[in-house]
Design a protein around this motif. Structure first.
Motif, short mmCIF file in Angstrom:
data_model
loop_
_atom_site.label_atom_id
_atom_site.label_comp_id
_atom_site.label_asym_id
_atom_site.label_seq_id
_atom_site.Cartn_x
_atom_site.Cartn_y
_atom_site.Cartn_z
N VAL A 100 119.50 -4.19 47.65
CA VAL A 100 120.08 -3.07 46.91
C VAL A 100 121.34 -3.59 46.19
CG1 VAL A 100 121.24 -0.84 47.11
CG2 VAL A 100 119.23 -1.33 48.51
N GLY A 101 121.49 -3.22 44.94
CA GLY A 101 122.67 -3.62 44.18
C GLY A 101 122.54 -4.93 43.43
N ALA A 102 121.41 -5.62 43.57
CA ALA A 102 121.20 -6.84 42.78
C ALA A 102 121.25 -6.46 41.30
CB ALA A 102 119.86 -7.48 43.13
N ARG A 103 121.90 -7.30 40.52
CA ARG A 103 122.04 -7.06 39.08
C ARG A 103 121.10 -8.00 38.33
NH1 ARG A 103 126.74 -4.21 37.83
NH2 ARG A 103 127.05 -5.30 35.85
N LEU A 104 120.22 -7.42 37.52
CA LEU A 104 119.28 -8.19 36.71
C LEU A 104 119.82 -8.25 35.29
CD1 LEU A 104 115.95 -6.63 38.00
CD2 LEU A 104 117.15 -8.64 38.86
N HIS A 105 120.16 -9.45 34.85
CA HIS A 105 120.63 -9.66 33.48
C HIS A 105 119.39 -10.01 32.66
CE1 HIS A 105 124.98 -9.89 34.53
NE2 HIS A 105 124.46 -10.16 35.71
N ILE A 106 119.06 -9.14 31.72
CA ILE A 106 117.86 -9.30 30.90
C ILE A 106 118.27 -9.05 29.45
CG2 ILE A 106 115.48 -8.64 30.49
CD1 ILE A 106 115.44 -7.35 33.28
N GLY A 107 118.07 -10.04 28.59
CA GLY A 107 118.58 -9.91 27.23
C GLY A 107 120.08 -9.67 27.33
N ASP A 108 120.58 -8.68 26.63
CA ASP A 108 122.00 -8.36 26.73
C ASP A 108 122.23 -7.14 27.62
OD1 ASP A 108 120.73 -6.87 24.78
OD2 ASP A 108 122.33 -6.99 23.32
#
Length: 179
Positions: A99-107
């Motif tokens: 929970v709380g993982a941040r997925l950086h996708i594009g901008d």
């Protein structure tokens, strides 16, 4: 293998499957622009009926393409977007993220909130599919395999072939539960 976006999907209507798109726009705190599930409060019909003011933790739905490959081995032909996901991924173990993982996708940045809880609509789509994506493991624990849900933490555009970078939250990490 690098983690990437395979395809993106959107539907302005509350349909089970979503239409493929060349790109989707994610709006911070809202979700996928033009999608029926976008908004600060819940949009899923059964959740709205229970409490229309609860926060929308299901702004974006992601499924790993590897699930479709597993299902194909069991005789179920499922294509990206058909299970209602906005983003189909490859090379990332979505289900093991905390929970709380941040997925950086594009901008854009998506914060993972939990697991999608598959429902009877999956059997309406393909008979027998629900027992393949909602099952118990050898220890008797329920496994929900139909991807993860998240909220948009930073607006941006997401396109097929975009790389995905995972930023883990501070420890202790909490396993995903249904949202």
């Amino acid at each position: 293998m690098a983690s990437t976006v395979v395809s993106v999907h959107v539907s302005a209507d509350h349909t089970f499957s979503k239409d493929p798109a060349r790109a989707i726009e994610l709006d911070e705190g809202i979700g996928v622009r033009g999608d029926a599930h976008a908004g600060t409060t819940v949009k899923h019909r059964s959740r709205v009926a229970r409490d229309p003011d609860q926060p929308n933790l299901r702004q974006v739905h992601l499924i790993h393409r590897e699930l479709f490959e597993e299902l194909a081995a069991d005789g179920h032909a499922v294509e990206p977007g058909q299970l209602g996901e906005n983003i189909t991924t490859a090379g990332i173990d979505l289900l093991s993220l905390p929970v709380g993982a941040r997925l950086h996708i594009g901008d854009a940045v998506i914060v993972v909130t939990g697991l999608r809880n598959p429902c009877q609509q999956i059997n309406d789509f393909q008979p027998g599919l629900l027992k393949r994506v909602l099952r118990k493991d050898d220890a008797g624990e329920v496994q929900r395999l139909t991807g993860v849900m998240g909220i948009v933490a930073r607006s941006g555009t997401v396109r097929p072939s975009d790389p995905i970078t995972v930023e883990l939250p501070p420890e202790p990490h909490h396993p995903l539960a249904k949202v």
